[in-house]
Design an enzyme around this catalytic site. Structure first.
Site, PDB file in Angstrom:
ATOM      1  N   GLU A 246       2.066  -2.959  13.173  1.00 47.22           N
ATOM      2  CA  GLU A 246       2.422  -1.671  13.776  1.00 47.22           C
ATOM      3  C   GLU A 246       3.149  -0.820  12.742  1.00 47.22           C
ATOM      4  O   GLU A 246       4.123  -1.277  12.135  1.00 47.22           O
ATOM      5  CB  GLU A 246       3.352  -1.860  14.989  1.00 47.22           C
ATOM      6  CG  GLU A 246       3.651  -0.516  15.657  1.00 47.22           C
ATOM      7  CD  GLU A 246       4.740  -0.586  16.719  1.00 47.22           C
ATOM      8  OE1 GLU A 246       4.408  -0.576  17.900  1.00 47.22           O
ATOM      9  OE2 GLU A 246       5.928  -0.665  16.331  1.00 47.22           O
TER      10      GLU A 246
ATOM     11  N   LYS B  94       9.799 -10.427  24.837  1.00 47.53           N
ATOM     12  CA  LYS B  94       8.651  -9.543  25.091  1.00 47.53           C
ATOM     13  C   LYS B  94       7.518 -10.302  25.790  1.00 47.53           C
ATOM     14  O   LYS B  94       6.834  -9.757  26.652  1.00 47.53           O
ATOM     15  CB  LYS B  94       8.164  -8.912  23.785  1.00 47.53           C
ATOM     16  CG  LYS B  94       7.348  -7.660  24.009  1.00 47.53           C
ATOM     17  CD  LYS B  94       7.300  -6.772  22.783  1.00 47.53           C
ATOM     18  CE  LYS B  94       6.654  -5.447  23.086  1.00 47.53           C
ATOM     19  NZ  LYS B  94       6.765  -4.491  21.998  1.00 47.53           N
TER      20      LYS B  94
ATOM     21  N   LYS C  96       0.839  -1.206   0.000  1.00 44.50           N
ATOM     22  CA  LYS C  96       0.000   0.000   0.000  1.00 44.50           C
ATOM     23  C   LYS C  96       0.875   1.258   0.000  1.00 44.50           C
ATOM     24  O   LYS C  96       0.605   2.204  -0.730  1.00 44.50           O
ATOM     25  CB  LYS C  96      -0.895   0.005   1.244  1.00 44.50           C
ATOM     26  CG  LYS C  96      -2.084  -0.941   1.144  1.00 44.50           C
ATOM     27  CD  LYS C  96      -2.816  -1.028   2.457  1.00 44.50           C
ATOM     28  CE  LYS C  96      -4.015  -1.945   2.382  1.00 44.50           C
ATOM     29  NZ  LYS C  96      -5.067  -1.484   1.453  1.00 44.50           N
TER      30      LYS C  96
END
Ligand code: 0O2
Length: 262
Positions: free
Chosen positions: A166, A80, A47
């Site tokens: 993200e 994480k 995109k």
């Protein structure tokens, strides 16, 4: 020298049964999980590439300087998960680790950051889940960027899956600062000395001042085609115009960039 951490158990002596079938299933499921995120990331990159190529073809300036993407490594994902207390399920990983697929867009000007953000998030097949505007409200350490979490549909052979990606949008100056800060943070393992932190904050302010100055110069010259060179201030005209020759807009902006860097 003695190791600082407890030694790992010697796996060669561990006689608990390993189920090969379970290992294969886990590996297969993890590969599929990561593959979906890679596809989502590639959708977003496509995109942005379309927007960038369209601008290059139809317009004189391009708001997108650079697009980069990365998939979180298994090590970084595990770290994480541990830090966030994520349950060891794919659903929990999807829910709590929202930056497995990450795309970073670098722009010349702050106005371009907002423009690209609007163009991307305005696309009807995307769902905006979250926006964190660290440009309007920088982090304590000076970090600036516009973050958004978007959900993009990925069309697979057995159906459509929504994938969270993200996207970080920032100027070249913000990116320069963030990559330096990241290196310093890594080098000091998060324990950056106070005076270095203070100097980093000063550098972030200097980067912000440069962004503001560049934007002002850019604004001043972007209507050049309409208003003519007479609309420029004396200072800029003196630097940019040789005799009666009008420098093309793009070259003009390049010169302004150099001028602002003095
Ligand atoms: P990497 O290696 O770039 O992926 P979260 O844990 O993501 O839910 P967080 O960290 O508050 O919550 O999210 P935030 O603030 O949106 O930041 C996510 C990412 O932004 C980070 O990912 C960095 O890439 C970048 N970032 C945020 N703050 C800073 C900063 O102070 N300095 C720099 N250099 N980058 C920052 P990761 O996972 O930390 O790292």
């Amino acid at each position: 020298m003695e190791p600082h951490h407890a030694p790992l158990p010697d796996l060669a002596d561990d006689d608990s049964v390993i189920r090969i079938g379970d290992l294969r299933t886990l590996r297969h499921d993890f590969t599929r999980f990561m593959m979906r995120h890679r596809f989502g990331m590639e959708e977003v990159v496509t995109k942005l590439t379309i927007l960038r190529d369209e601008f290059a073809l139809l317009h004189q300036t391009n708001p997108i300087e650079h697009v980069a993407s990365r998939l979180k490594s298994p090590d970084s994902l595990a770290e994480k998960m541990q830090r966030k207390g994520t349950q060891p399920t794919f659903a929990s990983m999807r829910e709590t680790i929202t930056d497995i697929a990450g795309v970073r867009v670098t722009c010349s000007f702050v106005s371009d950051v907002h423009r690209v953000f609007e163009l991307l998030t305005g696309q009807s097949d995307l769902k905006v889940i979250d926006v964190r505007d660290y440009i309007a409200t920088p982090k304590q350490n000076g970090y600036r960027s516009l973050h958004t979490l978007i959900e993009v549909p990925v069309y697979l052979s057995d159906g459509t899956v929504p994938v969270t990606v993200e996207v970080q949008l920032r100027t070249i100056a913000m990116d320069f600062w963030a990559s330096l800060e990241h290196k310093i943070h890594y080098k000091y393992r998060g324990l950056v000395p106070d005076d270095l932190q203070a100097r980093l904050r000063e550098a972030a302010d200097a980067a912000h001042a440069l962004d503001t100055r560049m934007e002002a110069l850019h604004d001043e010259v972007k209507h050049l085609g309409e208003d003519g060179v007479e609309s420029l201030t004396e200072e800029i005209r003196g630097e940019l115009v040789t005799g009666d020759e009008l420098v093309p807009t793009q070259a003009l902006i390049e010169q302004l960039r150099r001028l602002a860097g003095d």
